[in-house]
Enzyme design. Structure first.
Site, PDB file in Angstrom:
ATOM      1  N   SER A 143       0.757  -1.176  -0.057  1.00  0.00           N
ATOM      2  CA  SER A 143       0.037   0.051  -0.076  1.00  0.00           C
ATOM      3  C   SER A 143       0.969   1.114  -0.148  1.00  0.00           C
ATOM      4  O   SER A 143       2.123   1.112   0.405  1.00  0.00           O
ATOM      5  CB  SER A 143      -0.920  -0.071   1.245  1.00  0.00           C
ATOM      6  OG  SER A 143      -1.307   1.353   1.506  1.00  0.00           O
ATOM      7  N   TYR A 156      -2.807  -1.214  10.583  1.00  0.00           N
ATOM      8  CA  TYR A 156      -2.540  -1.403   8.882  1.00  0.00           C
ATOM      9  C   TYR A 156      -1.161  -0.875   8.403  1.00  0.00           C
ATOM     10  O   TYR A 156      -0.635  -1.470   7.514  1.00  0.00           O
ATOM     11  CB  TYR A 156      -3.917  -0.673   8.151  1.00  0.00           C
ATOM     12  CG  TYR A 156      -3.878  -0.770   6.665  1.00  0.00           C
ATOM     13  CD1 TYR A 156      -4.423  -2.053   6.098  1.00  0.00           C
ATOM     14  CD2 TYR A 156      -3.523   0.180   5.819  1.00  0.00           C
ATOM     15  CE1 TYR A 156      -4.527  -2.196   4.703  1.00  0.00           C
ATOM     16  CE2 TYR A 156      -3.679   0.115   4.514  1.00  0.00           C
ATOM     17  CZ  TYR A 156      -4.019  -1.124   3.901  1.00  0.00           C
ATOM     18  OH  TYR A 156      -3.994  -1.323   2.471  1.00  0.00           O
TER      19      TYR A 156
HETATM   20  C1  BGC Z   1      -6.147   1.611   1.870  1.00  0.00           C
HETATM   21  C2  BGC Z   1      -7.181   2.626   1.380  1.00  0.00           C
HETATM   22  C3  BGC Z   1      -6.840   3.987   1.181  1.00  0.00           C
HETATM   23  C4  BGC Z   1      -5.565   3.725   0.390  1.00  0.00           C
HETATM   24  C5  BGC Z   1      -5.138   5.360   0.211  1.00  0.00           C
HETATM   25  C6  BGC Z   1      -5.083   1.861   0.799  1.00  0.00           C
HETATM   26  O1  BGC Z   1      -3.953   1.107   1.163  1.00  0.00           O
HETATM   27  O2  BGC Z   1      -6.501   0.134   1.814  1.00  0.00           O
HETATM   28  O3  BGC Z   1      -8.284   2.457   2.437  1.00  0.00           O
HETATM   29  O4  BGC Z   1      -7.890   4.638   0.768  1.00  0.00           O
HETATM   30  O5  BGC Z   1      -4.641   3.023   0.916  1.00  0.00           O
HETATM   31  O6  BGC Z   1      -4.932   6.023   1.226  1.00  0.00           O
END
Ligand code: BGC
Length: 255
Positions: A143, A156
């Site tokens: 991410s 996360y």
């Molecule tokens: C997350 C999303 C978020 C995006 C940008 C992703 O990794 O799962 O919830 O909108 O990152 O911030």
């Protein structure tokens, strides 16, 4: 055909980015193990995806955070296609909560799917690839938050930061076996994980304000980079993160 006759497994491939990657890999000639976690109608959805693929695929049930499941998933793919060339660690989850309210359970759930799950699939796949030789590809869907903070998503962000370092370490350790290891770091992509934001006009407007490209990404736009990283054309690419984010990570200070 950029992945003709390659064999791949994609975790969490019953929806969103994982589904798009499975479909694109098959369109490029790969046989794909479409992993899903047993829950709701996921089994039927995964079977339908496999049926729709232009190559022969297989739906493989399993929880990425359980070693016995991951070993069985890879074994099922190898039993059917004789080998494994590509593993995409895609399954992921997030829990939004202010840090002061995060419980042990919240933390452990997110870390066990996103980070322990990435460890398991990459280790089980790498052992198979080393055994069969010569070489293969590990791709992690991390991410933009492997690098940039995201308030109220501490677990996360910690998991994705962990995936960043896991991948970089594996790139070193697995180089002698010619296993390329790379991350794809999606920004805001229109998938179920972002459904709440997409459905809330105010939240959506705020999110779009952060994205220089002015729109959410599409799962297919992540899949196209996954194809490159899975293909022979990426043989000299390892230890890198590819941001697919419409410029989101290029934070501009506006005040
Ligand atoms: C997350 C999303 C978020 C995006 C940008 C992703 O990794 O799962 O919830 O909108 O990152 O911030």
């Amino acid at each position: 055909m950029r992945l003709k006759d390659k064999v791949a497994i994609v975790t969490g491939a019953n929806s969103g980015i994982g589904k798009a990657i499975a479909e694109r890999f098959a369109a490029e000639g790969a046989h794909v193990g479409v992993n899903y976690r047993v829950r709701g109608n996921n089994a039927e959805v995964a079977q339908a995806i496999v049926k729709s693929l232009p190559t022969e695929g297989i739906a493989v049930a399993g929880d990425v955070s359980k070693r016995e499941d991951v070993e069985r998933m890879v074994a099922e793919v190898v039993a059917k296609f004789g080998r494994l060339d590509i593993a995409v660690s895609n399954a992921g989850m997030e829990i939004k909560k202010p840090f002061l309210e995060v419980t042990d359970d919240d933390w452990n759930k997110v870390l066990s799917v996103n980070l322990y799950g990435a460890f398991l699939i990459s280790q089980v796949a790498a052992r198979q690839i080393v055994k069969q030789g010569p070489g293969g590809k590990l791709i992690f869907i991390s991410s933009v938050h492997e690098d940039i903070p995201f308030p109220e998503y501490a677990s996360y962000c910690a998991s994705k930061g962990g995936v960043r370092m896991l991948m970089r370490n594996l790139a070193m350790e697995l180089a002698p076996y010619k296993i390329n290891c790379n991350n794809i770091a999606p920004g805001a992509i229109a998938t179920p994980i972002n459904q709440a934001v997409l459905d809330d006009p105010e939240a959506k407007k705020n999110a779009l304000g952060e994205i220089p490209w002015g729109r959410f990404g599409r799962p297919e736009e992540v899949a196209s980079v996954a194809v490159f990283l899975a293909s022979d054309e990426a043989d000299y690419v390892t230890g890198s993160t590819y941001y697919i984010d419409g410029g989101l990570t290029q934070q501009v200070t506006k005040y």
